[in-house]
Design a protein around this motif. Structure first.
Motif, PDB file in Angstrom:
ATOM      1  N   ALA A 277      60.120 -12.316 -22.081  1.00 29.98           N
ATOM      2  CA  ALA A 277      60.660 -11.918 -20.778  1.00 29.98           C
ATOM      3  C   ALA A 277      60.759 -10.398 -20.678  1.00 29.98           C
ATOM      4  O   ALA A 277      61.050  -9.716 -21.658  1.00 29.98           O
ATOM      5  CB  ALA A 277      62.039 -12.542 -20.597  1.00 29.98           C
ATOM      6  N   ARG A 278      60.513  -9.929 -19.477  1.00 35.57           N
ATOM      7  CA  ARG A 278      60.650  -8.498 -19.235  1.00 35.57           C
ATOM      8  C   ARG A 278      62.118  -8.168 -19.028  1.00 35.57           C
ATOM      9  O   ARG A 278      62.825  -8.876 -18.319  1.00 35.57           O
ATOM     10  CB  ARG A 278      59.876  -8.090 -17.992  1.00 35.57           C
ATOM     11  CG  ARG A 278      58.400  -8.067 -18.226  1.00 35.57           C
ATOM     12  CD  ARG A 278      57.740  -7.498 -17.033  1.00 35.57           C
ATOM     13  NE  ARG A 278      57.428  -6.114 -17.338  1.00 35.57           N
ATOM     14  CZ  ARG A 278      56.622  -5.373 -16.623  1.00 35.57           C
ATOM     15  NH1 ARG A 278      56.072  -5.836 -15.549  1.00 35.57           N
ATOM     16  NH2 ARG A 278      56.366  -4.141 -16.966  1.00 35.57           N
ATOM     17  N   THR A 279      62.530  -7.083 -19.620  1.00 40.62           N
ATOM     18  CA  THR A 279      63.915  -6.642 -19.456  1.00 40.62           C
ATOM     19  C   THR A 279      63.958  -5.487 -18.468  1.00 40.62           C
ATOM     20  O   THR A 279      62.925  -4.909 -18.111  1.00 40.62           O
ATOM     21  CB  THR A 279      64.498  -6.169 -20.804  1.00 40.62           C
ATOM     22  OG1 THR A 279      63.795  -4.991 -21.212  1.00 40.62           O
ATOM     23  CG2 THR A 279      64.379  -7.252 -21.877  1.00 40.62           C
ATOM     24  N   ILE A 280      65.159  -5.134 -18.068  1.00 39.26           N
ATOM     25  CA  ILE A 280      65.355  -3.974 -17.184  1.00 39.26           C
ATOM     26  C   ILE A 280      64.831  -2.711 -17.880  1.00 39.26           C
ATOM     27  O   ILE A 280      64.211  -1.863 -17.245  1.00 39.26           O
ATOM     28  CB  ILE A 280      66.843  -3.814 -16.809  1.00 39.26           C
ATOM     29  CG1 ILE A 280      67.314  -4.998 -15.983  1.00 39.26           C
ATOM     30  CG2 ILE A 280      67.100  -2.499 -16.109  1.00 39.26           C
ATOM     31  CD1 ILE A 280      66.664  -5.104 -14.627  1.00 39.26           C
ATOM     32  N   VAL A 281      65.064  -2.616 -19.191  1.00 34.30           N
ATOM     33  CA  VAL A 281      64.579  -1.458 -19.951  1.00 34.30           C
ATOM     34  C   VAL A 281      63.059  -1.403 -19.901  1.00 34.30           C
ATOM     35  O   VAL A 281      62.473  -0.341 -19.664  1.00 34.30           O
ATOM     36  CB  VAL A 281      65.095  -1.491 -21.409  1.00 34.30           C
ATOM     37  CG1 VAL A 281      64.415  -0.423 -22.250  1.00 34.30           C
ATOM     38  CG2 VAL A 281      66.601  -1.320 -21.437  1.00 34.30           C
ATOM     39  N   ASP A 282      62.394  -2.563 -20.085  1.00 35.06           N
ATOM     40  CA  ASP A 282      60.931  -2.606 -20.017  1.00 35.06           C
ATOM     41  C   ASP A 282      60.442  -2.182 -18.639  1.00 35.06           C
ATOM     42  O   ASP A 282      59.479  -1.426 -18.514  1.00 35.06           O
ATOM     43  CB  ASP A 282      60.411  -4.024 -20.299  1.00 35.06           C
ATOM     44  CG  ASP A 282      60.621  -4.478 -21.729  1.00 35.06           C
ATOM     45  OD1 ASP A 282      60.766  -3.615 -22.616  1.00 35.06           O
ATOM     46  OD2 ASP A 282      60.649  -5.706 -21.951  1.00 35.06           O
TER      47      ASP A 282
ATOM     48  N   ASP B 233      67.144   3.811 -26.076  1.00 36.86           N
ATOM     49  CA  ASP B 233      66.290   4.118 -27.217  1.00 36.86           C
ATOM     50  C   ASP B 233      65.639   2.860 -27.794  1.00 36.86           C
ATOM     51  O   ASP B 233      66.320   1.936 -28.235  1.00 36.86           O
ATOM     52  CB  ASP B 233      67.126   4.826 -28.288  1.00 36.86           C
ATOM     53  CG  ASP B 233      66.269   5.520 -29.307  1.00 36.86           C
ATOM     54  OD1 ASP B 233      65.176   5.984 -28.946  1.00 36.86           O
ATOM     55  OD2 ASP B 233      66.690   5.601 -30.474  1.00 36.86           O
ATOM     56  N   THR B 234      64.322   2.854 -27.751  1.00 35.42           N
ATOM     57  CA  THR B 234      63.508   1.795 -28.351  1.00 35.42           C
ATOM     58  C   THR B 234      62.307   2.484 -28.990  1.00 35.42           C
ATOM     59  O   THR B 234      62.056   3.666 -28.709  1.00 35.42           O
ATOM     60  CB  THR B 234      62.998   0.798 -27.281  1.00 35.42           C
ATOM     61  OG1 THR B 234      62.115   1.498 -26.395  1.00 35.42           O
ATOM     62  CG2 THR B 234      64.137   0.157 -26.511  1.00 35.42           C
ATOM     63  N   PRO B 235      61.537   1.789 -29.814  1.00 36.87           N
ATOM     64  CA  PRO B 235      60.340   2.425 -30.377  1.00 36.87           C
ATOM     65  C   PRO B 235      59.370   2.918 -29.294  1.00 36.87           C
ATOM     66  O   PRO B 235      58.823   4.011 -29.401  1.00 36.87           O
ATOM     67  CB  PRO B 235      59.710   1.322 -31.227  1.00 36.87           C
ATOM     68  CG  PRO B 235      60.860   0.448 -31.620  1.00 36.87           C
ATOM     69  CD  PRO B 235      61.780   0.465 -30.423  1.00 36.87           C
ATOM     70  N   GLN B 236      59.195   2.118 -28.219  1.00 36.28           N
ATOM     71  CA  GLN B 236      58.302   2.546 -27.141  1.00 36.28           C
ATOM     72  C   GLN B 236      58.866   3.759 -26.414  1.00 36.28           C
ATOM     73  O   GLN B 236      58.128   4.644 -26.009  1.00 36.28           O
ATOM     74  CB  GLN B 236      58.080   1.414 -26.119  1.00 36.28           C
ATOM     75  CG  GLN B 236      57.289   0.274 -26.645  1.00 36.28           C
ATOM     76  CD  GLN B 236      58.182  -0.824 -27.221  1.00 36.28           C
ATOM     77  OE1 GLN B 236      59.391  -0.683 -27.322  1.00 36.28           O
ATOM     78  NE2 GLN B 236      57.554  -1.911 -27.625  1.00 36.28           N
TER      79      GLN B 236
ATOM     80  N   ARG C  53      58.205   6.854 -28.504  1.00 41.14           N
ATOM     81  CA  ARG C  53      56.778   7.215 -28.379  1.00 41.14           C
ATOM     82  C   ARG C  53      56.516   7.866 -27.023  1.00 41.14           C
ATOM     83  O   ARG C  53      55.846   8.895 -26.932  1.00 41.14           O
ATOM     84  CB  ARG C  53      55.941   5.948 -28.554  1.00 41.14           C
ATOM     85  CG  ARG C  53      54.472   6.172 -28.655  1.00 41.14           C
ATOM     86  CD  ARG C  53      53.812   4.872 -29.084  1.00 41.14           C
ATOM     87  NE  ARG C  53      52.436   4.821 -28.657  1.00 41.14           N
ATOM     88  CZ  ARG C  53      51.763   3.715 -28.433  1.00 41.14           C
ATOM     89  NH1 ARG C  53      52.352   2.541 -28.597  1.00 41.14           N
ATOM     90  NH2 ARG C  53      50.514   3.759 -28.050  1.00 41.14           N
ATOM     91  N   ALA C  54      57.058   7.291 -25.968  1.00 44.87           N
ATOM     92  CA  ALA C  54      56.901   7.857 -24.621  1.00 44.87           C
ATOM     93  C   ALA C  54      57.518   9.245 -24.535  1.00 44.87           C
ATOM     94  O   ALA C  54      56.941  10.147 -23.922  1.00 44.87           O
ATOM     95  CB  ALA C  54      57.535   6.934 -23.586  1.00 44.87           C
ATOM     96  N   ALA C  55      58.665   9.440 -25.171  1.00 38.27           N
ATOM     97  CA  ALA C  55      59.337  10.741 -25.125  1.00 38.27           C
ATOM     98  C   ALA C  55      58.466  11.835 -25.737  1.00 38.27           C
ATOM     99  O   ALA C  55      58.350  12.932 -25.182  1.00 38.27           O
ATOM    100  CB  ALA C  55      60.688  10.665 -25.840  1.00 38.27           C
ATOM    101  N   VAL C  56      57.858  11.535 -26.865  1.00 34.26           N
ATOM    102  CA  VAL C  56      56.978  12.516 -27.517  1.00 34.26           C
ATOM    103  C   VAL C  56      55.803  12.857 -26.603  1.00 34.26           C
ATOM    104  O   VAL C  56      55.445  14.034 -26.440  1.00 34.26           O
ATOM    105  CB  VAL C  56      56.479  11.979 -28.883  1.00 34.26           C
ATOM    106  CG1 VAL C  56      55.352  12.830 -29.437  1.00 34.26           C
ATOM    107  CG2 VAL C  56      57.631  11.897 -29.865  1.00 34.26           C
ATOM    108  N   LEU C  57      55.217  11.851 -25.983  1.00 33.61           N
ATOM    109  CA  LEU C  57      54.051  12.068 -25.120  1.00 33.61           C
ATOM    110  C   LEU C  57      54.417  12.819 -23.843  1.00 33.61           C
ATOM    111  O   LEU C  57      53.694  13.730 -23.423  1.00 33.61           O
ATOM    112  CB  LEU C  57      53.386  10.735 -24.794  1.00 33.61           C
ATOM    113  CG  LEU C  57      52.807  10.013 -26.011  1.00 33.61           C
ATOM    114  CD1 LEU C  57      52.430   8.585 -25.657  1.00 33.61           C
ATOM    115  CD2 LEU C  57      51.621  10.778 -26.581  1.00 33.61           C
ATOM    116  N   LEU C  58      55.529  12.475 -23.219  1.00 30.58           N
ATOM    117  CA  LEU C  58      55.957  13.189 -22.014  1.00 30.58           C
ATOM    118  C   LEU C  58      56.315  14.633 -22.336  1.00 30.58           C
ATOM    119  O   LEU C  58      56.012  15.547 -21.564  1.00 30.58           O
ATOM    120  CB  LEU C  58      57.135  12.479 -21.353  1.00 30.58           C
ATOM    121  CG  LEU C  58      56.820  11.125 -20.717  1.00 30.58           C
ATOM    122  CD1 LEU C  58      58.100  10.466 -20.207  1.00 30.58           C
ATOM    123  CD2 LEU C  58      55.795  11.260 -19.614  1.00 30.58           C
TER     124      LEU C  58
END
Length: 126
Positions: free
Chosen positions: A2-7, A62-65, A68-73
């Motif tokens: 299931a998709r979460t609000i965070v996702d 904070d999640t692994p994704q 990863r997104a933070a580094v890329l942004l």
């Protein structure tokens, strides 16, 4: 799964970041080329860098994704900011095109592709 609000929030943030890439890469290319329109593209790069920063700050829990997104942004906003500074620097007037070209000659390159891949991973099979 299931998709979460965070996702959903992370996917929406990454969707916007990815949608900004084409114009941001146009700005990087124009600034790297030492074009006569540096002022226009410097303003655009400044606004885009600021928007990538806003997106970075808006990332959800904070999640692994998310990490990863933070580094890329952060990479995206830093590349725009530094390329703009090089292109507009009076201290590097003579070598401005070469410095900018070294800085961003390939657009966002692998980190840009990785951001698109992360968005794809978050939105696949949903």
């Amino acid at each position: 799964m299931a998709r979460t609000i965070v996702d959903e929030t992370l996917a929406a943030t990454l969707r916007e970041a990815v949608s900004l890439q084409p114009i941001a890469e146009d700005a990087l290319a124009a600034l790297s080329g030492g074009a006569d329109v540096v002022g226009f593209w410097a303003r655009a790069a400044s606004r885009l860098s600021g928007r990538y920063w806003d997106l970075l700050q808006a990332l959800p829990t904070d999640t692994p994704q998310r990490r990863r997104a933070a580094v890329l942004l952060d990479y995206h906003q830093q590349l725009l900011r530094h390329t703009m500074r090089f292109a507009c620097s009076p201290h590097h007037l003579a070598d401005r095109p070469e410095l900018s070209r070294r800085q961003a000659g390939g657009g966002f390159g692998a980190p840009g592709a990785e951001l698109r891949q992360l968005l794809s991973e978050l939105t696949d099979d949903r």
